[in-house]
Design an enzyme around this catalytic site. Structure first.
Site: not given
Ligand SMILES: *Cc1c(COP(=O)(O)O)cnc(C)c1O
Length: 418
Positions: A156, A241, A270
């Site tokens: 994701f 990420d 986050k």
């Molecule tokens: C939540 C998340 C995203 C996206 O972040 P947003 O602030 O919702 O755009 C991208 N990568 C990972 C691993 C995430 O957990």
């Protein structure tokens, strides 16, 4: 916090304040907020530490933590103070100027992350977009125009069009065609598959170290080591990420520190703002490749966000909350394993305060719902997986209370009471 509605009837409101207020807000929300998700019929109003409260005064012990965001708990004093002070000084200058908290935060964040340079954005998806653009810039400059990025199935990376293409979610494949080109998906922890996917067009490999939304699945050390090797061999970039795993969530400040393998590009989101919308893309000196016009944004390095991020990071370091995440995560995991010996739950997994377990036959949403009724918030990551990601300030007594409520809910869901 003051809430206003119109037109109001003060006399009536004083008779049935809570119910009336909630009903009005719910109807406003349901009538006017674009539908994108099924949400329960409650309105959240206040948060404090590990607790959330709705407009009817119901209290919830929060083990979702704002979706792995509220690392310092709800409305932490340091964040309130930093935002209030900065709002009094300077709310927004212009993306065309440096500002003071931006300089200070950039210095501290690069220092603790082992990176050299940072670009600030507001959401995780934007940080990842920046990473993809930087990797493609590297491809354009140094790899004969290579632009493809290898990502993992079940990953994701966010919800912009490009990040929906990067994300390896089969349910998203048919959506919003045409997709952004140039993303290749390979299965997790399968080095041969990744190696086979590398071509002359490849400019980067992008991975979560622990897949969060995908249900809490960690990369193996050997696999990550292999990815680093592949990248070094072909001069392609390794992107971590860490939007979900960064800032102490896994028991170290950054998840990559568990592996001892460094990325070329690191993305954070986050927890970095503890609830203030903030994200960052970090890289090493040699990849400081953008030219004016390549990348930017109205809110990049915006002073309020910078003050928030700086205060949050200082607090995380001062209280060594990564260590607390490690310690409490161990305790919570052991308690969950205890429950697994008495109830039909399995595969207790995860690291630090990013934990998950599986339940039989698609019962995860029902279990999460039952917990909510009993005053505990946990996340059904999918039909069979419960994910747990509380604030990093969590203490053993919160965990004891959480386990007691969860046991009650497990009993109601699986032990056929009454
Ligand atoms: C939540 C998340 C995203 C996206 O972040 P947003 O602030 O919702 O755009 C991208 N990568 C990972 C691993 C995430 O957990």
């Amino acid at each position: 916090m003051s809430l206003s509605f119109s037109p109001g009837n003060p006399a009536l409101e004083s008779v049935k304040p809570a119910a009336n207020r909630t009903a009005k807000l719910l109807s406003a929300a349901k009538n006017h907020i674009l539908f994108t998700a099924n949400r329960p019929d409650i309105i959240m109003e206040k948060g404090e530490g590990m607790m959330l409260y709705d407009t009817d005064g119901n209290a919830y012990l929060d083990f979702i933590g704002g979706w792995a965001v509220n690392c310092l708990g709800h409305s932490p004093a340091v964040l309130q103070q930093a935002l209030a002070e900065q709002a009094g000084e300077l709310v927004h200058a212009s993306p065309g100027f440096y500002n003071k908290p931006q300089a200070e935060f950039a210095e501290l964040l690069t220092q603790v992350s082992g990176m050299d340079k940072v670009f600030f954005t507001s959401t995780g998806a934007e940080a990842n977009e920046s990473a993809v653009k930087l990797a493609r810039k590297h491809g354009a400059l140094h790899l004969n125009g290579a632009y493809e990025i290898i990502t993992l199935t079940n990953s994701f990376h966010g919800r912009t069009l490009a990040m929906m293409s990067a994300t390896g979610k089969s349910q998203w494949e048919p959506l919003f065609a045409p997709k952004v080109n140039g993303f290749v998906h390979v299965p997790i922890n399968d080095l041969d598959a990744c190696f086979a996917a590398v071509t002359n067009n490849t400019c980067a490999i992008m991975v979560e170290l622990v897949q969060g939304e995908g249900g809490v699945h960690a990369l193996s050390e050997a696999y990550l080591y292999g990815l680093r090797k592949i990248c070094d061999m072909y001069g392609i970039l390794l992107i971590f990420d860490e939007v979900q795993t960064g800032l102490g969530r896994t028991g170290k400040l950054f998840a990559y520190q568990h592996y001892g393998i460094a990325p070329d590009i690191l993305t954070l989101g986050k927890g970095i703002g503890a609830g203030f919308p903030l994200s960052a893309m970090l890289t090493k000196e040699p990849f400081d490749l953008f030219e004016p016009g390549d990348q930017g944004g109205t809110y990049t390095g915006q002073p309020l966000g910078m003050a928030a991020g700086l205060a949050v990071l200082r607090e995380l370091l001062k209280r060594d909350l990564a260590a607390n995440a490690e310690k409490q995560g161990r305790y919570l995991k052991a308690e969950l394993e205890g429950l697994a010996s008495r109830y039909p739950i399995s595969n207790v997994r995860g690291i630090g305060l990013l934990l998950a377990f599986d339940v039989p036959s698609g019962a995860a949403p029902k279990l999460a719902e039952t917990c909510m009724r009993l005053g505990l918030l946990i996340n059904a990551a999918n039909a069979v997986t419960i994910r747990i990601m509380p604030a990093l300030i969590v203490e053993p007594h919160h965990i004891d209370e959480m386990i007691a409520i969860l046991e009650d809910a497990l009993h109601q869901c699986f032990m056929h009471v009454g």
